[in-house]
Scaffold this active site. Structure first.
Site, short mmCIF file in Angstrom:
data_model
loop_
_atom_site.label_atom_id
_atom_site.label_comp_id
_atom_site.label_asym_id
_atom_site.label_seq_id
_atom_site.Cartn_x
_atom_site.Cartn_y
_atom_site.Cartn_z
N LYS A 146 40.01 39.35 51.42
CA LYS A 146 39.44 40.23 52.58
C LYS A 146 39.15 39.66 53.91
O LYS A 146 39.10 38.38 54.03
CB LYS A 146 38.23 41.15 52.23
N ARG A 205 40.06 48.98 39.84
CA ARG A 205 40.70 49.79 38.68
C ARG A 205 41.02 49.03 37.33
O ARG A 205 41.18 49.43 36.45
CB ARG A 205 42.04 50.19 39.32
N1 BES Z 1 35.80 47.58 47.06
C1 BES Z 1 37.03 48.03 47.89
C2 BES Z 1 36.87 49.54 48.15
C3 BES Z 1 36.13 49.42 49.55
C4 BES Z 1 36.78 49.47 50.86
C5 BES Z 1 34.90 50.06 49.29
C6 BES Z 1 35.70 49.52 51.91
C7 BES Z 1 34.14 50.33 50.59
C8 BES Z 1 34.52 49.95 51.89
C9 BES Z 1 38.12 47.95 46.75
O1 BES Z 1 38.11 46.88 45.85
C10 BES Z 1 39.37 47.48 47.57
O2 BES Z 1 39.43 46.35 48.05
N2 BES Z 1 40.26 48.44 47.79
C11 BES Z 1 41.44 48.14 48.33
C12 BES Z 1 42.69 48.66 47.40
C13 BES Z 1 44.13 48.22 48.02
C14 BES Z 1 44.12 46.76 47.92
C15 BES Z 1 45.21 48.77 47.11
C16 BES Z 1 41.57 48.99 49.37
O3 BES Z 1 41.01 50.22 49.45
O4 BES Z 1 41.90 48.60 50.74
MN MN Z 2 38.75 45.19 46.25
#
Ligand code: BES
Ligand code: MN
Ligand code: ZN
Length: 492
Positions: A267, A341
Site C-alpha cells: 500500500k 478474502r
Molecule cells: N483492508 C483493506 C480494505 C480497506 C481499505 C479497509 C481502506 C479500510 C480502509 C483490504 O485488504 C484491501 O486492501 N482491499 C483492496 C482490494 C483490492 C486490492 C482488490 C482495496 O479495497 O483496495
Molecule cells: Mn489489503
C-alpha cells in the site's frame, strides 16, 4: 463508569433533567423547576434550547435545588421517544458534563420506563469509552472527572433487571473497541488469540489453532497471507452453548488482519496506519461472543476468527502465486492486498464443514470500495438468503448501525474467473470491487445461508456524530448482531 439505579436521590453535584421538544420538562422536571423558582423554564426561554434531541442546556447553581448544576437534555418529540432518543439524551448529557470536575451524575429518568432508564445507563457506558492507555501527559482538565451515574427510576428492580443484559452487550462492544484501537505492534495474532482465550472466564469454550494445526487442516490461503510475517498466524474458535443441546449453532466469522501493509502489493504510506484496524471483523465477532456469553443468551453460537499479519518479506506470497484453499479450489493471487478474502475463504469453509451452522455471517473490513459505494455511515450486506439478510437490516435500524444490501450478480462471476486457476482474488479493476470481493467469498459457501458484512467504512470513525460512539474504534456490528440474535433466534 459505574451505573446505579435509585428511587430517589438527595443532593447531587449534577442533576440531569429530560426535556421534550417544545421546552416541556419531562417527569419530575416541573417539580425541579418549581423548587428552583422557575429558573429552568426561564433559562430555556432565554436560550435556543427547545428539547430537541442531541442538545443540552446547563443551568448553573439554581437557587433552591440541592444540585451544583442542572443539565437539561433533549428527548425530542414526546410521542417519538424511541431507544435512539433515550441513548442520545443520556450520551449527550454525559458529554456535556464529563469534564466538569464532578465525579457523579444524577439522572432523572422518572419520565422514562424502567427499561428506558436502563438504556440510559447503557448509553453512558458506551459514551464514556476512551482508549488512553498510551497517553502519559494528558492535562488533568482534559481527563473526564465523571465516574458514576445514579439513575432515578420509578422501579429500581425492573431497571436493574433490564440493565444486566444491556451491560453485557456494552462489555462486548468495549471489548471489541479495545481490540480495534490497539496498535499492531502490541496486538498481533498470538496476542489477539490470548485475549480471546481469556473469555473462557465468561463460560465460552475457546480453541486456538496454531500454524501446525492450520497446515494440517489445509488452510493454505489463510497461511499464505501470513507467511511473510514474523508473527505466527492463528485461528480462534469461540463456542457459546446457551441453547438446546444438539441444536445447530449459528456462526460468525471474522477477518482478523492485525496489520495490512498490502504485502508485496504494498500500500502507499498515506493512511497505512489505519490498517491496524483491519481486524475489525474479528473484533466484532469476539465482542459479540463476549456479549452472548455475558448475558447468557439462549442460543448455540460459534465465532471463528482468522488472525494473520499481511507483510512484505522474502517469504511473502507473490502476485501470480496459485494456492489451494481448504475447499480444494485453487486461487490465483493477483493482488496480495486483497488478502482478507483469502483468510475468510478458509475460515468460511472450515466453519460450515465443521459446525454445519444454521447460517453464517462474516464481518470484514474487506474493501476500500465499500466506502466509495456507501460512504462512511453504512456497512454493505451481501447475502444468499433473505432470511439472514433481513433480520440484520432490521436489527441494525433498531440499534443505530446502518446496513445496506448490495447484489451478488451472477454475470459478474466472470470477473473473478482465472485463466490458470479456479478463481482469482481480484475482479474487474475498481468496477464493483466490493461486489466481486463478496462473489469471491460466496465461492467458498455451500448451501449454508450466509451473509457477508463489509465494515471497512464503519469499523473506525474519525469525527463521530453519535453520542454513544466516541471517535476511534466503534465496535461496529456487535450491537446489531446481538440484537438480531435476540430478536430472531431467542424469541421462541
Ligand atoms: N483492508 C483493506 C480494505 C480497506 C481499505 C479497509 C481502506 C479500510 C480502509 C483490504 O485488504 C484491501 O486492501 N482491499 C483492496 C482490494 C483490492 C486490492 C482488490 C482495496 O479495497 O483496495
Ligand atoms: Mn489489503
Ligand atoms: Zn485488508
Amino acid at each position: 463508569m459505574k451505573v446505579e439505579f435509585v428511587s430517589a436521590a438527595g443532593a447531587a453535584e449534577i442533576l440531569v433533567v429530560l426535556v421534550h421538544e417544545g421546552r416541556k420538562l419531562a417527569g419530575t422536571g416541573a417539580g425541579h423547576d418549581k423548587a428552583a423558582s422557575g429558573s429552568l423554564v426561564k433559562a430555556m426561554a432565554a436560550s435556543r434550547f427547545t428539547g430537541r434531541s442531541d442538545s443540552t442546556l446547563t443551568v448553573a447553581s439554581p437557587v433552591g435545588v440541592d444540585a451544583g448544576s442542572i443539565v437539561l437534555s433533549g428527548l425530542g418529540e414526546a410521542d417519538k421517544v424511541d431507544d435512539a432518543a433515550v441513548e442520545t439524551a443520556a450520551g449527550t448529557a454525559y458529554h456535556a458534563v464529563k469534564l466538569s470536575g464532578s465525579a457523579a451524575l444524577t439522572f432523572d429518568a422518572t419520565a422514562l420506563s424502567p427499561e428506558q432508564a436502563a438504556r440510559a445507563g447503557f448509553a453512558v457506558r458506551l459514551a464514556a469509552y476512551r482508549f488512553d492507555k498510551y497517553r502519559t501527559k494528558q492535562k488533568p482538565e482534559k481527563i473526564p472527572s465523571l465516574e458514576m451515574i445514579r439513575i432515578i427510576t420509578t422501579d429500581v428492580k425492573a431497571a436493574q433487571a433490564a440493565f444486566a443484559p444491556m451491560s453485557a452487550v456494552a462489555d462486548g462492544v468495549l471489548f471489541a473497541r479495545d481490540l480495534v484501537a490497539e496498535p499492531a505492534n502490541v496486538l498481533y495474532p498470538v496476542e489477539f488469540a490470548r485475549r480471546v482465550k481469556a473469555l473462557e472466564s465468561l463460560g465460552l469454550e475457546v480453541e486456538i489453532l496454531g500454524e501446525a494445526q492450520l497446515k494440517k487442516l489445509g488452510m493454505r490461503t489463510l497461511l499464505a497471507v501470513g507467511q511473510g510475517s514474523r508473527r505466527d498466524s492463528q485461528v480462534a474458535i469461540m463456542k457459546w452453548n446457551g441453547g438446546k443441546k444438539g441444536d445447530q449453532p449459528i456462526a460468525f466469522v471474522g477477518k482478523g488482519v492485525t496489520f495490512d501493509t498490502g504485502g508485496i502489493s504494498l500500500k502507499q504510506p498515506e493512511g497505512m496506519e489505519d490498517m491496524k484496524w483491519d481486524m475489525g471483523g474479528a473484533a466484532a465477532v469476539s465482542g459479540l461472543m463476549h456479549a452472548l456469553a455475558g448475558r447468557k443468551a439462549k442460543v448455540n453460537a460459534v465465532g471463528v476468527i482468522g488472525l494473520v499479519e499481511n507483510m512484505p518479506d522474502g517469504d511473502a506470497q507473490r502476485p501470480g502465486d496459485v494456492v489451494i484453499s481448504m475447499s480444494g479450489q485453487s486461487v490465483e493471487v493477483i493482488n496480495t492486498d486483497a488478502e482478507g478474502r483469502l483468510v475468510l475463504a478458509d475460515c468460511l469453509w472450515y466453519t460450515q464443514e465443521r459446525f454445519k451452522p444454521k447460517f453464517m455471517i462474516d464481518l470484514a473490513t474487506l474493501t476500500g470500495a465499500i466506502i466509495v459505494s456507501l460512504g462512511m455511515d453504512y456497512a454493505g450486506v451481501f447475502s444468499n438468503s433473505d432470511e439472514v439478510a433481513n433480520p440484520i437490516l432490521a436489527a441494525g435500524t433498531k440499534v443505530g448501525e446502518n446496513f445496506w444490501r448490495l447484489p451478488l450478480p451472477p454475470q459478474y462471476e466472470k470477473h473473478i474467473d482465472s485463466p490458470i486457476a479456479d478463481v482469482k482474488n481480484m475482479g474487474n479493476g475498481r468496477a464493483g470491487a466490493s461486489i466481486t470481493a463478496a462473489l469471491f467469498l460466496q465461492r467458498f459457501v455451500n448451501e449454508t445461508p450466509w451473509a457477508h458484512l463489509d465494515i471497512a467504512a464503519t469499523a473506525w470513525v474519525n469525527k463521530s456524530t453519535r453520542a454513544t460512539v466516541p471517535d476511534g474504534a466503534v465496535g461496529f456490528g456487535v450491537r446489531a448482531l446481538d440484537r438480531m440474535v435476540a430478536d430472531t433466534y431467542e424469541a421462541g
